[in-house]
Enzyme design. Structure first.
Site, mmCIF file in Angstrom:
data_model
loop_
_atom_site.group_PDB
_atom_site.id
_atom_site.type_symbol
_atom_site.label_atom_id
_atom_site.label_comp_id
_atom_site.label_asym_id
_atom_site.label_seq_id
_atom_site.Cartn_x
_atom_site.Cartn_y
_atom_site.Cartn_z
ATOM 1 N N CYS A 111 -2.352 -6.417 -2.446
ATOM 2 C CA CYS A 111 -1.699 -5.754 -3.576
ATOM 3 C C CYS A 111 -2.088 -6.351 -4.931
ATOM 4 O O CYS A 111 -2.234 -5.622 -5.925
ATOM 5 C CB CYS A 111 -0.185 -5.743 -3.412
ATOM 6 S SG CYS A 111 0.560 -7.332 -3.043
ATOM 7 N N ASP A 370 2.692 1.058 -8.475
ATOM 8 C CA ASP A 370 2.885 0.333 -7.220
ATOM 9 C C ASP A 370 1.686 0.533 -6.298
ATOM 10 O O ASP A 370 1.368 1.667 -5.934
ATOM 11 C CB ASP A 370 4.162 0.838 -6.546
ATOM 12 C CG ASP A 370 4.594 -0.019 -5.375
ATOM 13 O OD1 ASP A 370 3.845 -0.941 -5.006
ATOM 14 O OD2 ASP A 370 5.694 0.224 -4.844
ATOM 15 N N HIS A 372 1.585 -0.412 -3.220
ATOM 16 C CA HIS A 372 2.038 -0.519 -1.836
ATOM 17 C C HIS A 372 2.170 0.836 -1.145
ATOM 18 O O HIS A 372 3.212 1.191 -0.590
ATOM 19 C CB HIS A 372 3.374 -1.273 -1.776
ATOM 20 C CG HIS A 372 3.298 -2.675 -2.258
ATOM 21 N ND1 HIS A 372 3.496 -3.022 -3.574
ATOM 22 C CD2 HIS A 372 2.994 -3.822 -1.608
ATOM 23 C CE1 HIS A 372 3.339 -4.337 -3.715
ATOM 24 N NE2 HIS A 372 3.044 -4.846 -2.533
#
Length: 483
Positions: A111, A370, A372
């Site tokens: 990430c 994000d 993820h």
């Protein structure tokens, strides 16, 4: 024989772990993010107001993924288009094995590298397209609904389990970055839009997940090996800053010859080093001027991407720590000021062991992208590869108090003149208030080598951006001290 069997077990374990991460990060969705209509929203230097002129008595919150009626209030649509135009890099699966490993997905560990890629992509957007550019298809993106993603994840689970037993599929390795061939558009406006779309597509292709792409995950992992990091390890924001610097400096694509990167030392930006970076063309700079250079990056350069002769743009990366074990709330106004600047390319950081890319704020919450989400590999070597999965329709918000204190701040400087302006403006922002006591970072004249503060740092020590001469260190029992 035992070693061979052990290797097969390890491969199988790796694949099953990858499958679990694929399912986990495909299901972890939050459907809506709420924004207040009463407070302005800042996005990488652009200010948006969601409140319409006749909404003086309206106090409830406006939901980002709300009805069409809400979109006409204020300039919500302009914000949606601007946000969705930023390049979104997320977890991917089913790409060829990463250097030094058998991993074919970065789910669960990549990430921070993805956040760094997003920040770098924003710098390249400023360099080639300018801050006012938005993607024409941005408002057509479909929201990330949970049902679609969970059904896709379930299909991936079955396919991945089958692949685990039958042998993994390695996609073909694409060659150099695809450069769409220029067509003959009609009006000058259409020609400009077509050219910018070529820039956009080429820029995204540099981040493709294959060994040959200039700024892709394979390249970043390869550079990380020289710093003691391997695929599957946790990468902190300071190490990622150094990896990004190397990736930009060593990029061979002629289109990237006019830009380089600089990483601050010990929370200090040395002006002479930045100016030297502006004035010293990289090896390969001349290749950008060859007759066989990509057409989209040679003669048809937009005005926003023009550079001063014999100079190159510089991406300035500054690893900082905004507190001790937790982020000091006194630094939030500083973060707001930074994200209000158009030449800011964002902040990479996040929660502990969960990185994200901060691009703006509203009130006391940070707006972020994000990484993820686990998405499938996209072959960027084709001229018409789909762009939709590289743009996010849904922003997220996080209270500043939950932000991890370790982060890296980025800026884009087009020329020496730009840098002088940037350093003057940031010096005012960095003047410590009564609460902050100490600035997050500083500017100093001269070269870093003149001070020799970080000579001989190991990759592990580079992760801690505050290594200083013990004779200069001040310790207190109060707030976090930088000097």
């Amino acid at each position: 024989m035992e070693n061979k069997g052990s290797d097969e077990v390890e491969k199988l374990k790796t694949k099953f772990l990858s499958v679990w991460h694929n399912v986990k990060y495909s299901w972890a969705l939050k459907s809506k993010t709420s924004f207040s209509r009463n407070s302005p929203v800042l996005l990488l230097g652009k200010c948006y107001h969601f409140k319409a002129e006749d909404d003086d008595d309206l106090t409830e919150e406006a939901c980002y993924e709300a009805s069409d009626e809400d979109y006409v209030m204020g300039n919500v649509e302009a914000f949606r288009k601007d946000f969705a135009s930023r390049v979104w890099l997320t977890y991917r699966e089913e790409f060829s094995p990463l250097p030094g490993s058998i991993l074919t997905s970065d789910c669960g560990w990549g990430c921070m590298l993805r956040a760094g890629q997003m920040m770098l992509a924003q710098a390249l957007i400023l360099h080639f397209l300018g801050r006012d550019w938005t993607w024409s298809e941005a408002l057509k993106l479909q929201p990330l609904d949970t049902e679609t993603w969970t059904s896709t994840a379930a299909k991936r689970l079955v396919a991945s389990l089958e692949a685990s037993l039958q042998g993994s599929h390695n996609p073909s390795d694409p060659g150099s970055s695809p450069i769409p061939q220029a067509q003959a558009p009609g009006s000058a406006e259409e020609a400009d839009a077509h050219l910018k779309e070529m820039y956009h597509r080429t820029l995204v292709s540099w981040f493709g997940d294959s060994p040959s792409t200039q700024l892709g995950l394979h390249r970043l992992v390869h550079l990380g090996l020289t710093m003691g990091k391997q695929a599957g390890d946790w990468y902190g924001p300071a190490v990622v800053a150094h990896i990004l610097k190397k990736a930009v400096e060593e990029a061979m694509d002629p289109g990237l010859a006019g830009i380089t990167a600089y990483v601050s030392q010990d929370c200090t930006v040395y002006s002479a080093d930045v100016i030297d970076s502006h004035r010293a063309p990289r090896a390969g700079q001349a290749s950008a001027e060859r007759s066989d250079a990509p057409p989209s990056l040679q003669n048809n350069q937009p005005a926003s991407a023009s550079t001063v002769p014999d100079s190159q743009a510089v991406i300035i990366l500054i690893p900082v720590r905004l507190g001790g074990e937790k982020t000091n709330p006194d630094y939030f106004n500083f973060a707001k000021s930074i994200l209000s600047l158009e030449y800011c390319i964002g902040i990479i950081g996040g929660k502990p062991k969960q990185a994200c890319y901060f691009v703006g704020f509203q009130d006391d919450s940070l707006i972020y992208m994000d990484p993820h989400y686990c998405q499938s590999f996209v072959d960027v070597s084709t001229s018409d590869f789909p762009l939709q999965s590289y743009h996010c329709p849904s922003p997220k918000k996080m209270p500043f108090s939950k932000m991890d204190p370790s982060c890296t701040i980025g800026f884009y400087s087009r020329s020496v003149q730009d840098y002088e302006k940037i350093s003057q403006e940031l010096s005012k922002v960095l003047q410590p208030s009564a609460k902050e006591k100490y600035p997050a970072f500083t500017f100093m004249q001269g070269h870093g080598r003149d001070y020799d503060l970080s000579a001989g740092l190991t990759p592990e020590k580079r992760e801690w951006p505050f290594i200083r001469d013990p004779r200069r260190t001040v310790t207190t029992a109060g707030d976090f001290v930088l000097l």
